[in-house]
Design a protein around this motif. Structure first.
Motif, PDB file in Angstrom:
ATOM      1  N   GLU A  52      15.493 -16.371  33.186  1.00  0.00           N
ATOM      2  CA  GLU A  52      14.952 -15.180  32.527  1.00  0.00           C
ATOM      3  C   GLU A  52      15.500 -13.901  33.166  1.00  0.00           C
ATOM      4  N   GLU A  53      15.534 -13.886  34.505  1.00  0.00           N
ATOM      5  CA  GLU A  53      16.047 -12.700  35.198  1.00  0.00           C
ATOM      6  C   GLU A  53      17.521 -12.489  34.902  1.00  0.00           C
ATOM      7  N   ALA A  54      18.306 -13.579  34.944  1.00  0.00           N
ATOM      8  CA  ALA A  54      19.726 -13.462  34.637  1.00  0.00           C
ATOM      9  C   ALA A  54      19.927 -13.102  33.173  1.00  0.00           C
ATOM     10  N   GLY A  55      19.064 -13.641  32.294  1.00  0.00           N
ATOM     11  CA  GLY A  55      19.153 -13.305  30.888  1.00  0.00           C
ATOM     12  C   GLY A  55      18.909 -11.834  30.630  1.00  0.00           C
ATOM     13  N   ALA A  56      17.997 -11.240  31.397  1.00  0.00           N
ATOM     14  CA  ALA A  56      17.726  -9.809  31.235  1.00  0.00           C
ATOM     15  C   ALA A  56      18.939  -8.967  31.623  1.00  0.00           C
ATOM     16  N   ARG A  57      19.798  -9.511  32.477  1.00  0.00           N
ATOM     17  CA  ARG A  57      21.014  -8.782  32.899  1.00  0.00           C
ATOM     18  C   ARG A  57      22.207  -9.098  31.999  1.00  0.00           C
ATOM     19  N   ALA A  58      22.088 -10.106  31.144  1.00  0.00           N
ATOM     20  CA  ALA A  58      23.219 -10.543  30.325  1.00  0.00           C
ATOM     21  C   ALA A  58      23.632  -9.457  29.341  1.00  0.00           C
ATOM     22  N   THR A  59      24.921  -9.432  29.042  1.00  0.00           N
ATOM     23  CA  THR A  59      25.473  -8.473  28.096  1.00  0.00           C
ATOM     24  C   THR A  59      26.343  -9.217  27.081  1.00  0.00           C
ATOM     25  N   ALA A  60      26.750  -8.507  26.035  1.00  0.00           N
ATOM     26  CA  ALA A  60      27.633  -9.117  25.039  1.00  0.00           C
ATOM     27  C   ALA A  60      28.945  -9.544  25.672  1.00  0.00           C
ATOM     28  N   GLU A  61      29.358  -8.881  26.746  1.00  0.00           N
ATOM     29  CA  GLU A  61      30.603  -9.215  27.428  1.00  0.00           C
ATOM     30  C   GLU A  61      30.426 -10.383  28.391  1.00  0.00           C
ATOM     31  N   ARG A  62      29.194 -10.520  28.928  1.00  0.00           N
ATOM     32  CA  ARG A  62      28.897 -11.595  29.884  1.00  0.00           C
ATOM     33  C   ARG A  62      27.576 -12.265  29.490  1.00  0.00           C
ATOM     34  N   PRO A  63      27.616 -13.106  28.441  1.00  0.00           N
ATOM     35  CA  PRO A  63      26.380 -13.738  27.959  1.00  0.00           C
ATOM     36  C   PRO A  63      25.938 -14.886  28.865  1.00  0.00           C
ATOM     37  N   LEU A  64      24.710 -15.328  28.603  1.00  0.00           N
ATOM     38  CA  LEU A  64      24.122 -16.456  29.325  1.00  0.00           C
ATOM     39  C   LEU A  64      23.546 -17.419  28.307  1.00  0.00           C
ATOM     40  N   GLY A  65      23.704 -18.716  28.556  1.00  0.00           N
ATOM     41  CA  GLY A  65      23.144 -19.723  27.663  1.00  0.00           C
ATOM     42  C   GLY A  65      22.443 -20.831  28.429  1.00  0.00           C
ATOM     43  N   TRP A  66      21.630 -21.569  27.697  1.00  0.00           N
ATOM     44  CA  TRP A  66      20.900 -22.716  28.256  1.00  0.00           C
ATOM     45  C   TRP A  66      20.882 -23.800  27.189  1.00  0.00           C
ATOM     46  N   VAL A  67      21.400 -24.990  27.525  1.00  0.00           N
ATOM     47  CA  VAL A  67      21.375 -26.142  26.621  1.00  0.00           C
ATOM     48  C   VAL A  67      20.703 -27.294  27.350  1.00  0.00           C
ATOM     49  N   MET A  68      19.605 -27.783  26.790  1.00  0.00           N
ATOM     50  CA  MET A  68      18.924 -28.935  27.374  1.00  0.00           C
ATOM     51  C   MET A  68      18.853 -30.069  26.370  1.00  0.00           C
ATOM     52  N   MET A  69      18.987 -31.292  26.868  1.00  0.00           N
ATOM     53  CA  MET A  69      18.746 -32.498  26.077  1.00  0.00           C
ATOM     54  C   MET A  69      17.709 -33.303  26.849  1.00  0.00           C
TER      55      MET A  69
END
Length: 363
Positions: A290-307
């Motif tokens: 969540e903290e890293a997501g708040a810092r994410a930008t269109a140039e440096r996105p963040l994703g999470w994929v869980m199975m």
């Protein structure tokens, strides 16, 4: 704390799950152990007096893995007849005899949970990555927790056919082609620029003993899975993987503070590991994302994929979240535990929180 009845019942519960997963021999072995275990052997006494949660601890499949290893080593003809499906009656008696003969060899198999590092699960992970690639662009940097032997760290070396949507190199030695149901995933290019992983107890498949142990956890009915596992092990030995030993929460927190290349989406991935991470560490991982997501930008996105599994329905859920953006985690696909099939879902995607259930282990 469980009692003898609950510990025996965990073998029967696992047998039911194995039957649902088309593994009748493994189910038969689980039921034979439920009926045949006694305190006559150290293994039997330890299993019947198991102090933890026997279902969540995968007690049955710890022991099944040990028996399967004996079968693969061809050291007990009567036991092999059970695993080959030639003996279907009196299985409890055969297993009891094998326990007496191999008590010392089987005892260490109770020390830790099964390591089922299934390369077929990368189909679910790639499905999620295609959704992120459609949103943020093709270039992704992957960080995986619960990597086990690191087989899914080879995801950039596999070729995928996901409902007619291709990904990965055409000349890859291992093709991941699940039966596809439902809506195909986005037809988006994916370029994996790096893959790193962590595990609390990594398995080094360069060691023949460790590789044989991993193979023993693959159910005897699963010839296709075993062939896939052997190919993936050969790839690890040939190319290596970036796999560290460590705590998942510590590692994720550290990775999320590292510089991120512009135009690359950093993605946390994991499969069938969330329930094994202590609650406090799961919350740390959530908070760090969540903290890293708040810092994410269109140039440096963040994703999470869980199975992760829905054990009540004997299926797994592929969930995806991306930042920047306020969309919660989305359920984009359902899968078989070992990637035999994937069902793509159509938007609007469900956004309820993942409900973790500590049920029978898939094997």
């Amino acid at each position: 704390m469980a009692d003898e009845h609950a510990n025996r019942e965990s073998f029967r519960i696992q047998a039911g799950y194995c039957e649902a997963m088309a593994a009748p021999v493994t189910a038969r072995v689980c039921r034979g152990l439920a009926d045949g275990l006694t305190r006559e052997t150290r293994v039997g006494a330890r299993a019947l007096d198991w102090a933890g949660e026997p279902v969540a601890d995968a007690l049955a499949l710890r022991l099944v893995g040990g028996f399967h290893a004996l079968h693969r080593a061809r050291v007990d003809a009567a036991l092999s007849a059970v695993f080959e499906g030639r003996t279907t009656e009196g299985v409890a008696e055969v297993l009891t005899g094998a326990l007496r003969r191999h008590d010392a060899a089987l005892l260490p198999w109770l020390d830790g949970p099964p390591q089922t590092n299934e390369a077929g699960r990368s189909a679910g992970l790639m499905t999620g990555l295609l959704h992120l690639a459609e949103r943020f662009g093709p270039r992704v940097e992957l960080i995986e927790i619960g990597s086990s032997a690191g087989l899914n760290l080879l995801i950039d070396r596999f070729r995928f056919d996901l409902g007619g949507v291709g990904a990965g190199p055409d000349d890859a030695p291992l093709a991941i082609v699940p039966a596809w149901r439902g809506v195909p995933p986005p037809r988006a290019p994916v370029e994996i620029v790096s893959v790193r992983g962590v595990d609390i107890a990594p398995v080094d498949v360069r060691d023949p003993v460790e590789a044989a142990r991993l193979e023993a956890y693959c159910w005897v009915e699963a010839a296709e899975r075993l062939a896939r596992l052997e190919t993936a092990i050969a790839l690890v030995r040939e190319h290596g993987v970036s796999l560290e030993q460590g705590d998942a929460a510590d590692w994720v927190e550290a990775r999320l503070t590292e510089p991120q290349e512009a135009g690359v989406t950093r993605v946390l991935i994991h499969s069938v590991v969330w329930q094994y991470i202590p609650a406090e560490r799961r919350e740390r991982i959530r908070a760090a994302m969540e903290e890293a997501g708040a810092r994410a930008t269109a140039e440096r996105p963040l994703g999470w994929v869980m199975m992760e599994p829905d054990r009540d329905l004997h299926r797994h859920e592929v969930r995806v979240r991306g930042w920047p953006g306020g969309t919660p985690m989305e359920l984009v696909a359902l899968t078989h535990a070992h990637g035999a099939w994937v069902e793509g879902l159509a938007p609007p995607f469900g956004t309820r929180d993942y409900v973790m259930r500590r049920g029978p282990y898939e094997g």
